[in-house]
Design an enzyme around this catalytic site. Structure first.
Site: not given
Length: 459
Positions: A9, A11, A16, A78, A140, A333, A386
């Site tokens: 899930l 989506a 917040r 939901g 829950g 680098r 260079n």
């Protein structure tokens, strides 16, 4: 074993987080939350992983690529409605479907496997992953009956006073008999405080049909944390860092100060490596045995050989050999290739260059777009020039050459094998093998010059 499927899930918008970055793409230890979840699922023997996307769908699909199938939840109505979007891909399949939230990056494959096994062994139609919460506010609640089986799950906002006292919480991870899941989802209503279709309502529907509902309680609730804001994100980062560091230490790595050492999930470290305080190791970095890293070194996407020592330096996207000495305060680098027993000293920058065995760049130099042979000594303050403002050019320094301090090597240029470049030279032509090249202005001394200018005579 029955076929197994997963629905992730991912989506929700995540308001917040107060961020323009889509919630499940916020990184934990350098990897997006949803990537953690899908990686763990893909380490299991699943037939298919389906990610439900909504806000930021394109970006989530770009991150996960071919590691998941995708379905779109156009309206966020939901969790039950979200799972229903996978109906076309799963409804006719026999087997078990595990549903996991994309903002639970700490869940492990071991826990998910245990949940699936428990579900299959109990022959349940649905199994809930639960945990005991010291503070269950916002979660829950798992409501059990008088014989201690799961009766229903009630959301915090819909719970009565008695239900609010329950400390066993729903973690938001479930296993379902696949066909039973999608049949029950057709019966879920949105008659609740939020006006949403809750996935936990499937539990009650199955219960009313006298189906068996199981619960698998996890001992470590930290693993089930859902990240909804920046506070929870920092908490997840801290817990993940601790887990990763402890795993490396158990595998034989010495981490002097684990609280101040950051090691990303994909970093590989051999035994007897020492990681000193303040180090940051990221990306696909691998480190060979008996190396010493730190303090305050940052390494990204590098291969580092055995017995190499790197101190207070930065290295990125480069290959570094065995018994190399780097730092302090060096910058390696991208696309540097540093062979065995090379020395890179303080305030040296290496960029897109190859340094062969036993060569030395001991201090205060820039080596960019260069091929440096074996046993070359490059003196303090040397620069490979260079770039002409439009293009980059190659400098070649062949085996056993010696470049004196404060030399400018104007590329494209070659310093031949065994050649010497005198200190302070600016070289713009090839230096033959074993030659000495001096390219600097002749010294001129003006006698009594200071005395004359003090007397006002500036001739």
């Amino acid at each position: 074993m029955t076929n197994r499927y997963a629905v992730v899930l991912a989506a929700g918008q995540g308001t917040r987080m107060k961020s323009k970055l889509y919630k499940v793409l916020h990184p934990v230890m350098g990897k997006p939350m949803v990537q953690h979840v899908v990686d763990q699922l893909n380490s299991l023997a699943l037939e298919k992983v389906i990610t439900v996307v909504g806000y930021g769908a394109d970006k989530v699909q770009d991150v996960l690529g071919e590691e998941s199938h995708f379905v779109l939840q156009k309206e966020q109505l939901g969790t039950g409605h979200a799972v229903l979007q996978a109906e076309e891909l799963l409804k006719d399949q026999e087997g078990t479907t595990i549903v996991v939230c994309g903002d639970t990056p700490l869940l492990t494959a071991e826990t998910l496997e245990a949940l699936l096994d428990h579900h299959d062994n109990e022959k349940a139609k649905a199994t809930v992953l639960t945990a005991k919460a010291p503070d269950p506010t916002g979660y829950g609640r798992v409501v059990r009956n008088n014989i201690n089986t799961v009766e229903r799950i009630v959301e915090h906002k819909d719970a009565n006073e008695q239900e609010l006292t329950i400390d066993e919480i729903n973690t938001g991870t479930y296993c379902f008999d696949n066909k039973a899941l999608f049949e029950a989802l057709q019966q879920v209503s949105n008659n609740n405080a939020q006006g949403e279709y809750y996935l936990p309502d499937v539990i009650e529907i199955l219960k009313q049909d006298n189906e068996k509902i199981g619960a698998f309680q996890i001992m470590n609730m930290d693993e089930t944390i859902g990240v909804n804001d920046r506070v929870a994100l920092a908490q997840a980062e801290k817990l993940m860092k601790k887990r990763i560091n402890e795993q490396h230490m158990r595998n034989g790595v010495t981490i002097i100060d684990p609280d101040h050492t950051y090691i990303a999930p994909n970093v590989q470290i051999a035994s007897d490596v020492v990681i000193e305080p303040g180090c940051v190791l990221k990306g696909e970095t691998s480190i060979g045995s008996d190396a010493v890293i730190g303090p305050y070194t940052e390494i990204s996407d590098c291969v580092i050989g055995s017995e190499t020592v790197i101190r207070q330096s930065v290295a990125k996207n480069s290959d570094i050999g065995d018994r190399v000495q780097i730092g302090p305060f060096a910058h390696i680098r991208p696309e540097a290739k540093i062979a065995d027993e090379v020395k890179i000293g303080n305030f040296v920058e290496i960029k897109k260059s190859t340094l062969d065995q036993n060569s030395k760049v001991s201090h205060l130099s820039y080596i960019g777009d260069a091929e440096v042979g074996k046993r070359v000594n490059i003196g303090c303050g040397t620069i490979t020039v260079n770039y002409d403002g439009e293009n980059k050019y190659l400098t070649k320094i062949e085996d056993d050459a010696f470049v004196g301090c404060n030399s400018n090597l104007i590329a494209p240029v070659t310093i031949g094998k065994g050649a010497y470049v005198a200190a302070g030279s600016t070289i713009n032509k090839e230096v033959p093998e074993e030659a000495l090249s001096i390219a600097r202005a002749r010294q001129t001394n003006k006698e009594d010059y200071v005395k004359k200018i003090k007397n006002g005579n500036k001739e």
